[in-house]
Design an enzyme around this catalytic site. Sequence first.
Site, short mmCIF file in Angstrom:
data_model
loop_
_atom_site.label_atom_id
_atom_site.label_comp_id
_atom_site.label_asym_id
_atom_site.label_seq_id
_atom_site.Cartn_x
_atom_site.Cartn_y
_atom_site.Cartn_z
N THR A 15 0.95 -1.10 0.30
CA THR A 15 -0.44 -0.09 -0.15
C THR A 15 0.31 1.18 0.14
O THR A 15 0.43 2.40 -0.23
CB THR A 15 -0.95 0.33 1.29
OG1 THR A 15 -0.10 0.53 2.58
CG2 THR A 15 -2.14 -1.27 1.11
N TYR A 158 18.26 -0.54 -17.60
CA TYR A 158 17.75 0.49 -18.34
C TYR A 158 18.11 0.32 -20.12
O TYR A 158 17.55 0.12 -21.03
CB TYR A 158 16.55 1.36 -18.40
CG TYR A 158 16.20 1.09 -17.09
CD1 TYR A 158 16.22 -0.16 -16.20
CD2 TYR A 158 15.51 2.53 -16.25
CE1 TYR A 158 15.82 0.03 -14.84
CE2 TYR A 158 15.24 2.22 -15.01
CZ TYR A 158 15.22 0.84 -13.90
OH TYR A 158 14.41 1.12 -12.70
N GLU A 208 30.24 1.47 -11.91
CA GLU A 208 30.22 2.82 -11.19
C GLU A 208 31.05 3.44 -10.76
O GLU A 208 31.67 2.26 -9.40
CB GLU A 208 28.75 3.89 -10.57
CG GLU A 208 28.54 3.19 -9.77
CD GLU A 208 26.95 3.93 -9.45
OE1 GLU A 208 26.10 4.21 -10.13
OE2 GLU A 208 26.59 3.33 -7.85
N HIS A 246 24.49 9.18 -6.03
CA HIS A 246 24.61 7.60 -5.11
C HIS A 246 25.05 7.78 -3.96
O HIS A 246 26.62 7.89 -4.34
CB HIS A 246 24.32 6.48 -6.12
CG HIS A 246 24.01 6.15 -7.39
ND1 HIS A 246 24.25 5.80 -8.58
CD2 HIS A 246 22.73 6.94 -7.36
CE1 HIS A 246 22.69 6.28 -9.28
NE2 HIS A 246 21.92 6.06 -8.70
#
Length: 302
Positions: A15, A158, A208, A246
């Site tokens: 939820t 992606y 990375e 990050h």
Amino acid sequence: MNFTATNTVIIQGITEPLGACYAPLMQAYGTTVVAGISSGNGGRSLAGIPVFDMVEQALSSVGAIDTSVIFSPPYAALDAALEAIAAGVRTIILVSQGVPPLDMVHLIRKAEATETLIVGPNSPGIIVPHQLLLGIHPPELYKPGSVGILSRNGTLTYEVAWSLSQAGIGQSIAVSIGDDAIVGSTLPQWLQMLDEDDQTDAIVLVGEIGGDSEELAAHYIAEAIDKPVIAYIAGRSAPRGRRMGHAGAIIESQATDFGPDIGTAESKITALKRAGVPVAERPSEIPEIVRKLLKHPLKKVS
């Protein structure tokens, strides 16, 4: 490695905004989502998925569960993961971002003791094209094939998948281990799994700057991996000494056992090339390198 459409999956934090958004998308993709978990919302349903207050209650209703995808807030993620492990769930995907480091230390110790696979935190999860979505990968960028994508990043995963798909090269699986400061599973662990996977013929490693994960992976590739590996390292132009966006992409190293350049793009690229791994300068170069390697696999560097 056993990730198929037959895996039974629960969504903890169903939820929460991300959970409510991606639960029906995962289900529509073919993932067997058998239940959602949300304390205080038991008895409801979301997109036809029954919601329970506790994992134990879901077990008694739907039977054994293979995998949990966790969208819980970061400070609740540890409790959610421990609850799943106690219920016998042995694959946990932590989409949650910013899980406290000490919580991750506790979770990793518990996972090691119970042989539980932890992916994440701060991970888009796993996708097996046209079979299974565990997390938030955009499925339209992927197509079935034999190239496994292993990444520390989310959006770069992606982009690499899309570049391969546009070139007519499909993927067997794509997994991001996450880019928080402490993550559950490592690049070498996944390299071993992909090397043993019958559906994977080549591996694309997307790294990375920050930490020593790619250097350790390069050493492991040279020692133990037989399949072709192609790499791309993000952050070549990042300024030295500056913390990046990050949590895991921190240039400066605190490890005294390594040289001053550990964690930089140059350090990672050098280590990978020394292991015989071709390193693309940009994601768009990866498909052509993959084609060449699949036609003429490189011999493993000893």
